[in-house]
Design an enzyme around this catalytic site. Structure first.
Site, mmCIF file in Angstrom:
data_model
loop_
_atom_site.group_PDB
_atom_site.id
_atom_site.type_symbol
_atom_site.label_atom_id
_atom_site.label_comp_id
_atom_site.label_asym_id
_atom_site.label_seq_id
_atom_site.Cartn_x
_atom_site.Cartn_y
_atom_site.Cartn_z
ATOM 1 N N LYS A 44 0.838 -1.207 0.000
ATOM 2 C CA LYS A 44 0.000 0.000 0.000
ATOM 3 C C LYS A 44 0.880 1.267 0.000
ATOM 4 O O LYS A 44 2.104 1.175 0.205
ATOM 5 C CB LYS A 44 -0.917 -0.046 1.223
ATOM 6 C CG LYS A 44 -1.904 -1.222 1.190
ATOM 7 C CD LYS A 44 -2.821 -1.214 2.415
ATOM 8 C CE LYS A 44 -3.795 -2.382 2.388
ATOM 9 N NZ LYS A 44 -4.709 -2.382 3.558
ATOM 10 N N TYR A 66 -12.253 -2.261 -3.224
ATOM 11 C CA TYR A 66 -12.815 -2.293 -1.864
ATOM 12 C C TYR A 66 -14.345 -2.269 -1.862
ATOM 13 O O TYR A 66 -14.959 -1.785 -0.919
ATOM 14 C CB TYR A 66 -12.255 -1.132 -1.042
ATOM 15 C CG TYR A 66 -10.861 -1.399 -0.509
ATOM 16 C CD1 TYR A 66 -10.581 -2.551 0.233
ATOM 17 C CD2 TYR A 66 -9.818 -0.499 -0.711
ATOM 18 C CE1 TYR A 66 -9.299 -2.811 0.727
ATOM 19 C CE2 TYR A 66 -8.536 -0.751 -0.217
ATOM 20 C CZ TYR A 66 -8.296 -1.901 0.502
ATOM 21 O OH TYR A 66 -7.027 -2.155 1.007
ATOM 22 N N ARG A 83 -1.935 -14.602 3.560
ATOM 23 C CA ARG A 83 -2.720 -13.877 4.577
ATOM 24 C C ARG A 83 -2.104 -14.100 5.963
ATOM 25 O O ARG A 83 -2.049 -13.178 6.788
ATOM 26 C CB ARG A 83 -4.175 -14.348 4.577
ATOM 27 C CG ARG A 83 -4.960 -13.993 3.323
ATOM 28 C CD ARG A 83 -5.583 -12.628 3.359
ATOM 29 N NE ARG A 83 -6.584 -12.457 4.389
ATOM 30 C CZ ARG A 83 -7.291 -11.346 4.555
ATOM 31 N NH1 ARG A 83 -7.090 -10.310 3.737
ATOM 32 N NH2 ARG A 83 -8.180 -11.238 5.509
ATOM 33 N N ASN A 122 -1.661 -0.218 7.245
ATOM 34 C CA ASN A 122 -1.197 -1.582 7.516
ATOM 35 C C ASN A 122 -0.435 -2.232 6.360
ATOM 36 O O ASN A 122 -0.370 -3.446 6.242
ATOM 37 C CB ASN A 122 -2.358 -2.453 8.005
ATOM 38 C CG ASN A 122 -3.470 -2.553 6.987
ATOM 39 O OD1 ASN A 122 -3.330 -2.091 5.859
ATOM 40 N ND2 ASN A 122 -4.575 -3.167 7.375
ATOM 41 N N HIS A 161 -1.914 -5.404 1.253
ATOM 42 C CA HIS A 161 -3.192 -6.079 1.010
ATOM 43 C C HIS A 161 -2.928 -7.476 0.460
ATOM 44 O O HIS A 161 -2.004 -7.666 -0.330
ATOM 45 C CB HIS A 161 -4.023 -5.309 -0.023
ATOM 46 C CG HIS A 161 -5.122 -6.151 -0.603
ATOM 47 N ND1 HIS A 161 -6.316 -6.336 0.042
ATOM 48 C CD2 HIS A 161 -5.172 -6.904 -1.732
ATOM 49 C CE1 HIS A 161 -7.063 -7.162 -0.682
ATOM 50 N NE2 HIS A 161 -6.387 -7.514 -1.764
ATOM 51 N N GLU A 189 -9.528 -9.323 -8.184
ATOM 52 C CA GLU A 189 -8.512 -8.307 -7.919
ATOM 53 C C GLU A 189 -7.388 -8.361 -8.953
ATOM 54 O O GLU A 189 -6.896 -7.319 -9.396
ATOM 55 C CB GLU A 189 -7.975 -8.491 -6.490
ATOM 56 C CG GLU A 189 -9.039 -8.136 -5.448
ATOM 57 C CD GLU A 189 -8.705 -8.589 -4.036
ATOM 58 O OE1 GLU A 189 -7.592 -9.112 -3.817
ATOM 59 O OE2 GLU A 189 -9.562 -8.417 -3.149
HETATM 60 P P1 GTP Z 1 -6.894 -5.637 3.063
HETATM 61 O O1 GTP Z 1 -5.839 -6.613 2.718
HETATM 62 O O2 GTP Z 1 -6.477 -4.202 2.929
HETATM 63 O O3 GTP Z 1 -8.186 -5.945 2.364
HETATM 64 O O4 GTP Z 1 -7.077 -5.838 4.627
HETATM 65 P P2 GTP Z 1 -7.829 -7.010 5.363
HETATM 66 O O5 GTP Z 1 -8.366 -8.024 4.399
HETATM 67 O O6 GTP Z 1 -6.937 -7.485 6.441
HETATM 68 O O7 GTP Z 1 -9.027 -6.215 6.017
HETATM 69 P P3 GTP Z 1 -10.438 -5.843 5.414
HETATM 70 O O8 GTP Z 1 -10.577 -6.289 4.004
HETATM 71 O O9 GTP Z 1 -11.468 -6.280 6.394
HETATM 72 O O10 GTP Z 1 -10.393 -4.247 5.475
HETATM 73 C C1 GTP Z 1 -9.746 -3.502 4.455
HETATM 74 C C2 GTP Z 1 -8.920 -2.421 5.084
HETATM 75 O O11 GTP Z 1 -9.806 -1.505 5.711
HETATM 76 C C3 GTP Z 1 -7.975 -2.884 6.181
HETATM 77 O O12 GTP Z 1 -6.722 -3.245 5.680
HETATM 78 C C4 GTP Z 1 -7.888 -1.679 7.075
HETATM 79 O O13 GTP Z 1 -6.884 -0.801 6.634
HETATM 80 C C5 GTP Z 1 -9.236 -1.037 6.899
HETATM 81 N N1 GTP Z 1 -10.116 -1.422 7.999
HETATM 82 C C6 GTP Z 1 -10.738 -2.598 8.200
HETATM 83 N N2 GTP Z 1 -11.481 -2.572 9.308
HETATM 84 C C7 GTP Z 1 -11.323 -1.337 9.810
HETATM 85 C C8 GTP Z 1 -11.849 -0.675 10.937
HETATM 86 O O14 GTP Z 1 -12.606 -1.231 11.724
HETATM 87 N N3 GTP Z 1 -11.455 0.615 11.103
HETATM 88 C C9 GTP Z 1 -10.624 1.227 10.242
HETATM 89 N N4 GTP Z 1 -10.261 2.496 10.447
HETATM 90 N N5 GTP Z 1 -10.106 0.645 9.170
HETATM 91 C C10 GTP Z 1 -10.454 -0.623 8.963
HETATM 92 MG MG MG Z 2 -9.509 -7.490 2.712
#
Ligand code: GTP
Ligand code: MG
Length: 147
Positions: free
Chosen positions: A9, A49, A85, A112, A115, A126
């Site tokens: 990212k 997303y 993951r 973080n 992805h 994707e």
């Molecule tokens: P990605 O690999 O980025 O998709 O992350 P992930 O699969 O571990 O998480 P997810 O798909 O649930 O959420 C996508 C992104 O949204 C995360 O990487 C976080 O940066 C953000 N995110 C998810 N949950 C939260 C939340 O509760 N609060 C905030 N601020 N950001 C969140």
């Molecule tokens: Mg995700």
């Protein structure tokens, strides 16, 4: 062979962590089949997303992922989706274990670093969102039989 979409990212690119992140997946034994440094469009970000549309963090997420270049990659290997993951670590920064990429390098959930696709369906969608078929390289490595 199974493929996944991984993306350093904008925070990871700015912090100079592309090499460190690529190194981890190479050393694990996965095979890189495509990559590019790209500043993604709002449309691509919204498609990427789409499952989070409507959530309170959605707008911040789309703004963040389009705020600078990302390093988009396709990797392949047995169980690469689940194993990558696990290497990335949990989403919540307080739960990301040391030894994982997020656990070792990230403090905040919204910054973080990386992805990774969470299922074969998302991986396919994707990869298609970021790469044309001719941007992926089909090749084999002799070392593969030892991994
Ligand atoms: P990605 O690999 O980025 O998709 O992350 P992930 O699969 O571990 O998480 P997810 O798909 O649930 O959420 C996508 C992104 O949204 C995360 O990487 C976080 O940066 C953000 N995110 C998810 N949950 C939260 C939340 O509760 N609060 C905030 N601020 N950001 C969140
Ligand atoms: Mg995700």
């Amino acid at each position: 062979m199974e493929k996944t979409f991984l993306m350093v990212k904008p925070d990871g690119v700015q912090r100079g962590l592309i090499g460190e992140i690529v190194k981890r997946f190479e050393q694990k034994g996965f095979q890189l089949v495509g990559s590019k440094l790209v500043h993604i469009t709002k449309e691509q970000a919204e498609l990427h997303y789409q499952e989070h549309k409507g959530k309170d963090f959605y707008e911040r997420l789309v703004n963040f992922i389009t705020s600078g270049p990302v390093f988009a990659m396709v990797w392949q290997g047995d169980q690469v989706i689940a194993l990558s993951r696990a290497m990335i670590g949990k989403t919540n920064s307080l739960e990301a274990a040391p030894g994982t990429i997020r656990g070792d390098y990230a403090i905040h959930t919204h910054l973080n670093l990386i992805h990774g696709s969470d299922s074969p369906q998302s991986a396919e969608r994707e990869i298609g969102n970021f790469f044309k078929p001719d941007e992926l390289v089909d090749y084999s490595k002799v070392i593969q039989q030892w991994i």
